[in-house]
Design a protein around this motif. Structure first.
Motif, PDB file in Angstrom:
ATOM      1  N   GLU A  36       0.823  -1.212   0.000  1.00 35.55           N
ATOM      2  CA  GLU A  36       0.000   0.000   0.000  1.00 35.55           C
ATOM      3  C   GLU A  36       0.859   1.265   0.000  1.00 35.55           C
ATOM      4  O   GLU A  36       0.372   2.340  -0.326  1.00 35.55           O
ATOM      5  CB  GLU A  36      -0.866  -0.007   1.273  1.00 35.55           C
ATOM      6  CG  GLU A  36      -2.291   0.431   1.074  1.00 35.55           C
ATOM      7  CD  GLU A  36      -2.969   0.690   2.398  1.00 35.55           C
ATOM      8  OE1 GLU A  36      -3.773   1.632   2.462  1.00 35.55           O
ATOM      9  OE2 GLU A  36      -2.708  -0.025   3.379  1.00 35.55           O
ATOM     10  N   HIS A  77      -1.649  17.112  10.401  1.00 30.81           N
ATOM     11  CA  HIS A  77      -3.087  16.836  10.414  1.00 30.81           C
ATOM     12  C   HIS A  77      -3.278  15.423  10.948  1.00 30.81           C
ATOM     13  O   HIS A  77      -2.699  14.482  10.395  1.00 30.81           O
ATOM     14  CB  HIS A  77      -3.670  16.945   9.010  1.00 30.81           C
ATOM     15  CG  HIS A  77      -3.356  18.255   8.351  1.00 30.81           C
ATOM     16  ND1 HIS A  77      -4.262  19.275   8.271  1.00 30.81           N
ATOM     17  CD2 HIS A  77      -2.224  18.705   7.766  1.00 30.81           C
ATOM     18  CE1 HIS A  77      -3.714  20.305   7.667  1.00 30.81           C
ATOM     19  NE2 HIS A  77      -2.476  19.989   7.338  1.00 30.81           N
ATOM     20  N   LEU A  78      -4.079  15.287  11.998  1.00 27.76           N
ATOM     21  CA  LEU A  78      -4.264  13.987  12.640  1.00 27.76           C
ATOM     22  C   LEU A  78      -5.705  13.539  12.541  1.00 27.76           C
ATOM     23  O   LEU A  78      -6.619  14.347  12.733  1.00 27.76           O
ATOM     24  CB  LEU A  78      -3.943  14.113  14.128  1.00 27.76           C
ATOM     25  CG  LEU A  78      -2.521  13.869  14.587  1.00 27.76           C
ATOM     26  CD1 LEU A  78      -2.378  14.358  16.013  1.00 27.76           C
ATOM     27  CD2 LEU A  78      -2.158  12.395  14.499  1.00 27.76           C
ATOM     28  N   ASP A  79      -5.910  12.255  12.261  1.00 22.17           N
ATOM     29  CA  ASP A  79      -7.253  11.689  12.302  1.00 22.17           C
ATOM     30  C   ASP A  79      -7.135  10.202  12.618  1.00 22.17           C
ATOM     31  O   ASP A  79      -6.868   9.399  11.720  1.00 22.17           O
ATOM     32  CB  ASP A  79      -7.976  11.918  10.970  1.00 22.17           C
ATOM     33  CG  ASP A  79      -9.430  11.467  11.025  1.00 22.17           C
ATOM     34  OD1 ASP A  79     -10.024  11.494  12.118  1.00 22.17           O
ATOM     35  OD2 ASP A  79      -9.965  11.069   9.975  1.00 22.17           O
ATOM     36  N   THR A  81      -5.718   6.840  13.312  1.00 19.01           N
ATOM     37  CA  THR A  81      -4.409   6.218  13.110  1.00 19.01           C
ATOM     38  C   THR A  81      -3.760   6.683  11.812  1.00 19.01           C
ATOM     39  O   THR A  81      -2.801   6.073  11.344  1.00 19.01           O
ATOM     40  CB  THR A  81      -4.539   4.678  13.108  1.00 19.01           C
ATOM     41  OG1 THR A  81      -5.541   4.294  12.166  1.00 19.01           O
ATOM     42  CG2 THR A  81      -4.928   4.165  14.481  1.00 19.01           C
ATOM     43  N   THR A  82      -4.308   7.750  11.228  1.00 13.94           N
ATOM     44  CA  THR A  82      -3.690   8.339  10.043  1.00 13.94           C
ATOM     45  C   THR A  82      -3.295   9.782  10.346  1.00 13.94           C
ATOM     46  O   THR A  82      -4.002  10.480  11.068  1.00 13.94           O
ATOM     47  CB  THR A  82      -4.672   8.318   8.851  1.00 13.94           C
ATOM     48  OG1 THR A  82      -4.938   6.972   8.490  1.00 13.94           O
ATOM     49  CG2 THR A  82      -4.086   9.032   7.632  1.00 13.94           C
ATOM     50  N   TRP A  84      -1.201  13.265   8.315  1.00 14.99           N
ATOM     51  CA  TRP A  84      -0.413  13.725   7.188  1.00 14.99           C
ATOM     52  C   TRP A  84       0.262  15.036   7.522  1.00 14.99           C
ATOM     53  O   TRP A  84      -0.234  15.814   8.340  1.00 14.99           O
ATOM     54  CB  TRP A  84      -1.197  13.780   5.883  1.00 14.99           C
ATOM     55  CG  TRP A  84      -2.266  14.810   5.750  1.00 14.99           C
ATOM     56  CD1 TRP A  84      -2.172  16.039   5.169  1.00 14.99           C
ATOM     57  CD2 TRP A  84      -3.631  14.695   6.172  1.00 14.99           C
ATOM     58  NE1 TRP A  84      -3.384  16.689   5.216  1.00 14.99           N
ATOM     59  CE2 TRP A  84      -4.296  15.891   5.821  1.00 14.99           C
ATOM     60  CE3 TRP A  84      -4.351  13.688   6.818  1.00 14.99           C
ATOM     61  CZ2 TRP A  84      -5.635  16.109   6.103  1.00 14.99           C
ATOM     62  CZ3 TRP A  84      -5.694  13.908   7.107  1.00 14.99           C
ATOM     63  CH2 TRP A  84      -6.319  15.100   6.747  1.00 14.99           C
ATOM     64  N   ILE A 109       2.201  11.081   4.294  1.00 12.01           N
ATOM     65  CA  ILE A 109       1.140  10.437   5.079  1.00 12.01           C
ATOM     66  C   ILE A 109       1.767   9.347   5.944  1.00 12.01           C
ATOM     67  O   ILE A 109       2.628   8.588   5.489  1.00 12.01           O
ATOM     68  CB  ILE A 109       0.037   9.858   4.165  1.00 12.01           C
ATOM     69  CG1 ILE A 109      -0.491  10.933   3.198  1.00 12.01           C
ATOM     70  CG2 ILE A 109      -1.118   9.297   4.999  1.00 12.01           C
ATOM     71  CD1 ILE A 109      -1.571  10.448   2.228  1.00 12.01           C
ATOM     72  N   ARG A 111       0.994   6.254   9.047  1.00 14.11           N
ATOM     73  CA  ARG A 111      -0.002   5.412   9.722  1.00 14.11           C
ATOM     74  C   ARG A 111       0.574   4.911  11.038  1.00 14.11           C
ATOM     75  O   ARG A 111       1.734   4.481  11.091  1.00 14.11           O
ATOM     76  CB  ARG A 111      -0.397   4.222   8.842  1.00 14.11           C
ATOM     77  CG  ARG A 111      -1.380   3.288   9.581  1.00 14.11           C
ATOM     78  CD  ARG A 111      -1.992   2.265   8.685  1.00 14.11           C
ATOM     79  NE  ARG A 111      -2.911   2.884   7.732  1.00 14.11           N
ATOM     80  CZ  ARG A 111      -3.356   2.271   6.640  1.00 14.11           C
ATOM     81  NH1 ARG A 111      -2.978   1.036   6.382  1.00 14.11           N
ATOM     82  NH2 ARG A 111      -4.183   2.894   5.817  1.00 14.11           N
ATOM     83  N   ILE A 120       3.679   6.009   4.946  1.00 14.91           N
ATOM     84  CA  ILE A 120       2.981   5.123   4.002  1.00 14.91           C
ATOM     85  C   ILE A 120       2.853   5.799   2.634  1.00 14.91           C
ATOM     86  O   ILE A 120       2.602   5.144   1.630  1.00 14.91           O
ATOM     87  CB  ILE A 120       1.598   4.704   4.569  1.00 14.91           C
ATOM     88  CG1 ILE A 120       0.928   3.638   3.712  1.00 14.91           C
ATOM     89  CG2 ILE A 120       0.680   5.905   4.779  1.00 14.91           C
ATOM     90  CD1 ILE A 120      -0.267   2.979   4.362  1.00 14.91           C
ATOM     91  N   HIS A 121       3.081   7.120   2.606  1.00 13.29           N
ATOM     92  CA  HIS A 121       2.937   7.853   1.345  1.00 13.29           C
ATOM     93  C   HIS A 121       3.808   9.100   1.387  1.00 13.29           C
ATOM     94  O   HIS A 121       3.791   9.847   2.367  1.00 13.29           O
ATOM     95  CB  HIS A 121       1.461   8.242   1.152  1.00 13.29           C
ATOM     96  CG  HIS A 121       1.153   8.847  -0.173  1.00 13.29           C
ATOM     97  ND1 HIS A 121       0.903   8.096  -1.296  1.00 13.29           N
ATOM     98  CD2 HIS A 121       1.064  10.138  -0.572  1.00 13.29           C
ATOM     99  CE1 HIS A 121       0.667   8.906  -2.325  1.00 13.29           C
ATOM    100  NE2 HIS A 121       0.770  10.146  -1.915  1.00 13.29           N
TER     101      HIS A 121
END
Lengths: 142, 142
Positions: A36, A77-79, A81-82, A84, A109, A111, A120-121
């Protein structure tokens, strides 16, 4: 800033340390080794999956070695378990070129997995010259 | 694909429809109107906050009007109330230039809010010519 934000900023800073030190082991430790995961180096087509990403860092590090790079204008920016991060990447090209600071725009990004924020990105792209705040032109990371 | 993935793909497709139709109202409906929202147009410095983003779309739409654009190589990543999509943006520039297909790489982040996936982050950057799968060179969106 919350504790979680601090941890994400630390993970992001670690990425730029690994990049500047051309440290493949450190780079490997901070990425999620997953199909991913995806990476867009400036001007490159997107690479998908950790194995291709690892190979790209290996080639980049062998080709250019260590260089000075540091993030600026970092925003988290938090949300759940993700998370960015957006930032400007300040790249000192004085080793190869004249004393020029190149800037790129990054979206990173992360995780949360196994108690750690893993990248992860990564999407980095060229910025027009002189588009940053200007502060980075004077401030050194050291 | 899960129902949630389908909903994210639909939101992503709606973004490209609004872009192609130069439809500011549709664009406004699909973005999160928040200071947290951010947008990187290809080669531009990042814009933060919905008001700046809205102004940029208004200027872009006034300047270039409708054009053909469609996403390819769409990949969806879901984690709770956050989702991100990577895709290639296929842009038909035949109206202004010769019959050339320009491709850009996008990272689009969405947040689930009020039962809808809203765009909160858009990062698009130029791709080298011929770096896509090649399929997009033949497939038309219509």
């Amino acid at each position: 800033m919350s504790e979680a934000s601090d941890a994400v900023i630390t993970a992001n800073a670690r990425f730029y340390r690994a990049l500047g030190n051309a440290d493949l082991e450190a780079m490997s430790l901070l990425w999620l080794h997953s199909d991913e995961s995806a990476c867009v180096h400036p001007g490159w087509p997107m690479l998908e999956g950790w194995e291709l990403i690892r190979q790209s860092w290996e080639a980049i590090f062998e080709n250019q070695g260590p260089f000075r790079v540091w993030p600026g204008e970092v925003s988290v920016h938090l949300d759940g378990t993700t998370a960015w991060v957006t930032c400007i990447e300040n790249i000192d090209t004085s080793r190869e070129l004249t004393d020029v600071l190149v800037q790129t725009q990054a979206t990173n990004i992360f995780r949360m997995t196994g108690g750690e924020w893993k990248m992860i990105h990564h999407h980095a792209s060229p910025l027009p010259t002189g588009s940053g705040s200007g502060e980075e032109r004077r401030i050194s990371p050291n």
